[in-house]
Write a protein that holds these residues in place. Structure first.
Motif, PDB file in Angstrom:
ATOM      1  N   UNK A   1      -8.799 -13.326   2.406  1.00  0.00           N
ATOM      2  CA  UNK A   1      -7.682 -12.753   3.165  1.00  0.00           C
ATOM      3  C   UNK A   1      -7.958 -11.262   3.360  1.00  0.00           C
ATOM      4  N   UNK A   2      -8.023 -10.874   4.613  1.00  0.00           N
ATOM      5  CA  UNK A   2      -8.278  -9.469   4.951  1.00  0.00           C
ATOM      6  C   UNK A   2      -6.984  -8.824   5.413  1.00  0.00           C
ATOM      7  N   UNK A   3      -6.623  -7.728   4.775  1.00  0.00           N
ATOM      8  CA  UNK A   3      -5.441  -6.949   5.159  1.00  0.00           C
ATOM      9  C   UNK A   3      -5.938  -5.648   5.796  1.00  0.00           C
ATOM     10  N   UNK A   4      -5.523  -5.406   7.022  1.00  0.00           N
ATOM     11  CA  UNK A   4      -6.031  -4.247   7.754  1.00  0.00           C
ATOM     12  C   UNK A   4      -4.869  -3.330   8.136  1.00  0.00           C
ATOM     13  N   UNK A   5      -4.819  -2.179   7.463  1.00  0.00           N
ATOM     14  CA  UNK A   5      -3.840  -1.150   7.820  1.00  0.00           C
ATOM     15  C   UNK A   5      -4.483  -0.197   8.825  1.00  0.00           C
ATOM     16  N   UNK A   6      -3.807   0.073   9.904  1.00  0.00           N
ATOM     17  CA  UNK A   6      -4.358   0.903  10.974  1.00  0.00           C
ATOM     18  C   UNK A   6      -3.685   2.278  11.019  1.00  0.00           C
ATOM     19  N   UNK A  31       0.872  -1.178   0.000  1.00  0.00           N
ATOM     20  CA  UNK A  31       0.000   0.000   0.000  1.00  0.00           C
ATOM     21  C   UNK A  31       0.906   1.225   0.000  1.00  0.00           C
ATOM     22  N   UNK A  32       0.897   1.961  -1.097  1.00  0.00           N
ATOM     23  CA  UNK A  32       1.845   3.054  -1.302  1.00  0.00           C
ATOM     24  C   UNK A  32       1.099   4.379  -1.213  1.00  0.00           C
ATOM     25  N   UNK A  33       1.659   5.308  -0.464  1.00  0.00           N
ATOM     26  CA  UNK A  33       1.039   6.621  -0.292  1.00  0.00           C
ATOM     27  C   UNK A  33       1.238   7.474  -1.536  1.00  0.00           C
ATOM     28  N   UNK A  34       0.568   8.628  -1.565  1.00  0.00           N
ATOM     29  CA  UNK A  34       0.702   9.542  -2.698  1.00  0.00           C
ATOM     30  C   UNK A  34       2.120  10.083  -2.813  1.00  0.00           C
ATOM     31  N   UNK A  35       2.869  10.068  -1.698  1.00  0.00           N
ATOM     32  CA  UNK A  35       4.256  10.534  -1.716  1.00  0.00           C
ATOM     33  C   UNK A  35       5.222   9.444  -2.139  1.00  0.00           C
ATOM     34  N   UNK A  36       4.707   8.245  -2.436  1.00  0.00           N
ATOM     35  CA  UNK A  36       5.559   7.156  -2.887  1.00  0.00           C
ATOM     36  C   UNK A  36       6.156   6.324  -1.773  1.00  0.00           C
ATOM     37  N   UNK A  38      -4.116   6.386  -2.119  1.00  0.00           N
ATOM     38  CA  UNK A  38      -3.160   5.286  -1.980  1.00  0.00           C
ATOM     39  C   UNK A  38      -3.194   4.416  -3.241  1.00  0.00           C
ATOM     40  N   UNK A  39      -2.095   3.744  -3.474  1.00  0.00           N
ATOM     41  CA  UNK A  39      -1.999   2.786  -4.578  1.00  0.00           C
ATOM     42  C   UNK A  39      -1.757   1.400  -3.993  1.00  0.00           C
ATOM     43  N   UNK A  40      -2.610   0.443  -4.365  1.00  0.00           N
ATOM     44  CA  UNK A  40      -2.488  -0.928  -3.876  1.00  0.00           C
ATOM     45  C   UNK A  40      -1.811  -1.774  -4.954  1.00  0.00           C
ATOM     46  N   UNK A  65      -5.106 -17.910 -11.082  1.00  0.00           N
ATOM     47  CA  UNK A  65      -6.100 -18.039 -10.007  1.00  0.00           C
ATOM     48  C   UNK A  65      -7.001 -16.806 -10.011  1.00  0.00           C
ATOM     49  N   UNK A  66      -8.283 -17.022 -10.124  1.00  0.00           N
ATOM     50  CA  UNK A  66      -9.238 -15.914 -10.147  1.00  0.00           C
ATOM     51  C   UNK A  66      -9.409 -15.334  -8.743  1.00  0.00           C
ATOM     52  N   UNK A  67      -9.639 -14.022  -8.691  1.00  0.00           N
ATOM     53  CA  UNK A  67      -9.838 -13.369  -7.393  1.00  0.00           C
ATOM     54  C   UNK A  67     -10.701 -12.127  -7.584  1.00  0.00           C
ATOM     55  N   UNK A  68     -11.218 -11.638  -6.472  1.00  0.00           N
ATOM     56  CA  UNK A  68     -11.930 -10.354  -6.422  1.00  0.00           C
ATOM     57  C   UNK A  68     -11.522  -9.655  -5.135  1.00  0.00           C
ATOM     58  N   UNK A  69     -11.603  -8.341  -5.139  1.00  0.00           N
ATOM     59  CA  UNK A  69     -11.179  -7.621  -3.944  1.00  0.00           C
ATOM     60  C   UNK A  69     -12.064  -6.398  -3.702  1.00  0.00           C
ATOM     61  N   UNK A  70     -12.152  -6.017  -2.466  1.00  0.00           N
ATOM     62  CA  UNK A  70     -12.887  -4.817  -2.061  1.00  0.00           C
ATOM     63  C   UNK A  70     -12.049  -4.066  -1.037  1.00  0.00           C
ATOM     64  N   UNK A  71     -12.200  -2.754  -1.028  1.00  0.00           N
ATOM     65  CA  UNK A  71     -11.474  -1.924  -0.070  1.00  0.00           C
ATOM     66  C   UNK A  71     -12.420  -0.988   0.657  1.00  0.00           C
ATOM     67  N   UNK A  72     -12.226  -0.841   1.930  1.00  0.00           N
ATOM     68  CA  UNK A  72     -13.076   0.017   2.751  1.00  0.00           C
ATOM     69  C   UNK A  72     -12.188   0.867   3.647  1.00  0.00           C
ATOM     70  N   UNK A  73     -12.500   2.165   3.692  1.00  0.00           N
ATOM     71  CA  UNK A  73     -11.812   3.054   4.629  1.00  0.00           C
ATOM     72  C   UNK A  73     -12.767   3.332   5.778  1.00  0.00           C
TER      73      UNK A  73
END
Length: 434
Positions: free
Chosen positions: A44-49, A20-25, A56-58, A68-76
């Motif tokens: 698999x849940x990844x939780x950044x606190x 997970x990369x910030x706008x500043x890189x 952000x760039x994921x 391998x097929x996958x789907x993802x969702x992100x919540x702030x």
């Protein structure tokens, strides 16, 4: 959260932790990872606190030789501030007084009510002056040049003025106190939190400032002990009742009262939970904006404050499902009200109810860091100190005392000289006869 479709291990992706990369890189700290395999898919849940808001760039990593097929969702989201188990609750939840103060509380000055001491002194001195002035031997110049003006000034400034002020400090017949306002507000929230109440009705009453709907009039008496001088010359008033106000006690008291008004046990339990969470938030916001707006132009003459204002509709703040401050005092403009809302509304509010046998409630919030003196509306919006008959009644009383004392001194001096002359004259006559 990334959900992977189950495939043979030969073509399964490595499932490494994404970046997970910030706008500043810069790379964000490593997240917490929670894996859930239900036999049909791998979640698999990844939780950044404690991440600041922003873009952000994921970046997800994989192998080009794997499929391998996958789907993802992100919540702030925001983490809750309150406790998560009974041991985290305190025995009392107080209103956080001072969260909406714009001045330094250490500079607060005490306020006093108009007591009967000066009235008693003025009455005694008035009687004394009248006795001296009405003596037949009093010089007419002293009587009408000093005594009469002094008596009139003392009568108006020392007796009528404090009597008027003491009468103004009494609670008016149609006024309520802060305690009554809180009781009325909680009863209102209890009524609209019942099952079957239309959502629009719930939103309208919940969002009304101090529970006052459009067109209603707020008339309230407050007892103030101190006032804080502000940098722009105004004064902010401190309500002592807020310092020891227990939100949990007030809310659970309404629950106990409401239990006698509801006969259906299942509906009562649902209404109780809904009401407690609703009342904790609404009552906190009501008291917060009241504390912020208790600002007057001049230092009050009395510790008794009267509020008299009509409420008008205003744009609400908060979310659509939980509006706040949707009515405003008539003398506060819409622009001033919206500016105050935006700067005062807390960053986060957390209302936690303990799911246990004890009546435990935790009310926490992060105050806004953008609220300052410039956000408080310039008008007094109906806040007025109890006052006497005249703006400068005290000065008028002192002037009357000064004139009366001067006249009394002159009369005593005149009488003393007259007695001395009479004594000298009597002595001379005695010597002549001898």
């Amino acid at each position: 959260m990334v959900e992977w479709e189950l495939v043979p291990i030969e073509i399964e992706q490595p499932h490494s932790v994404p970046d997970l990369i910030t706008a500043a890189g810069r790379l964000s700290p490593a997240p917490d990872v929670v894996v859930d395999d239900d036999g049909e898919s791998l979640k698999i849940t990844y939780r950044w606190r404690a991440l600041p808001t922003g873009d952000y760039t994921l970046c997800m990593h994989g192998s080009p030789q794997k499929i391998q097929s996958y789907s993802w969702t992100g919540v702030f989201g925001y983490e809750g501030l309150g406790p998560t188990d009974p041991s985290g609750f305190s025995s009392a939840s107080y209103y956080p007084q001072g969260a909406a103060l714009a001045g330094d509380v250490d500079r607060a000055e005490a306020l006093n009510s108009h007591g009967a001491g000066l009235l008693l002194v003025s009455t005694v001195m008035l009687i004394l002056f009248l006795v001296v002035a009405m003596r037949p031997t009093t010089a007419y110049g002293v009587r009408f040049g000093l005594f009469v003006p002094g008596v009139l000034m003392l009568l108006v400034g020392g007796i009528l003025h404090p009597l008027w002020a003491m009468a103004d400090e009494v609670q008016h017949q149609d006024e309520i106190t802060l305690e009554t306002l809180i009781e009325m507000r909680l009863q209102q929230l209890w009524d609209v939190s019942a099952e079957g109440v239309p959502e629009q009705t719930l939103y309208t009453h919940t969002g009304a400032t101090w529970g006052m709907l459009e067109g209603e009039r707020l008339k309230m008496k407050l007892d103030i002990e101190e006032a804080i001088p502000l940098d722009d010359g105004r004064w902010q008033l401190l309500v002592p009742e807020l310092e020891s106000l227990r939100l949990d006690q007030a809310i659970f008291g309404q629950v106990a009262k409401g239990e006698t008004q509801q006969s259906q046990e299942g509906m009562l339990e649902s209404q109780t939970v809904r009401f407690i969470l609703l009342a904790g938030r609404s009552l906190l916001l009501d008291l917060l904006i009241l504390e912020a707006m208790l600002v007057v132009e001049d230092k009050p003459e009395s510790s008794v404050i009267h509020i008299d204002t009509e409420m008008l509709a205003a744009p609400a703040t908060g979310s659509f499902a939980a509006p706040a401050w949707s009515t405003r005092p008539a003398s506060v403009s819409t622009d001033d009200w919206v500016r105050l809302q935006g700067s005062l509304f807390p960053e986060r509010i957390s209302i936690s109810l303990c799911d246990c046998d004890l009546d435990l409630l935790d009310v926490m919030f992060l105050p806004s860091d953008g609220f300052d003196l410039g956000d408080i509306p310039p008008s007094s919006w109906g806040v007025k100190s109890a006052s006497g008959l005249l703006p400068y009644g005290g000065a008028l009383m002192l002037g009357g005392l000064a004139l009366g004392l001067a006249a009394t001194w002159m009369e005593v001096q005149r009488k003393s000289k007259a007695e001395q002359l009479a004594l000298e004259f009597a002595t001379q006559n005695t010597n002549q006869w001898n």
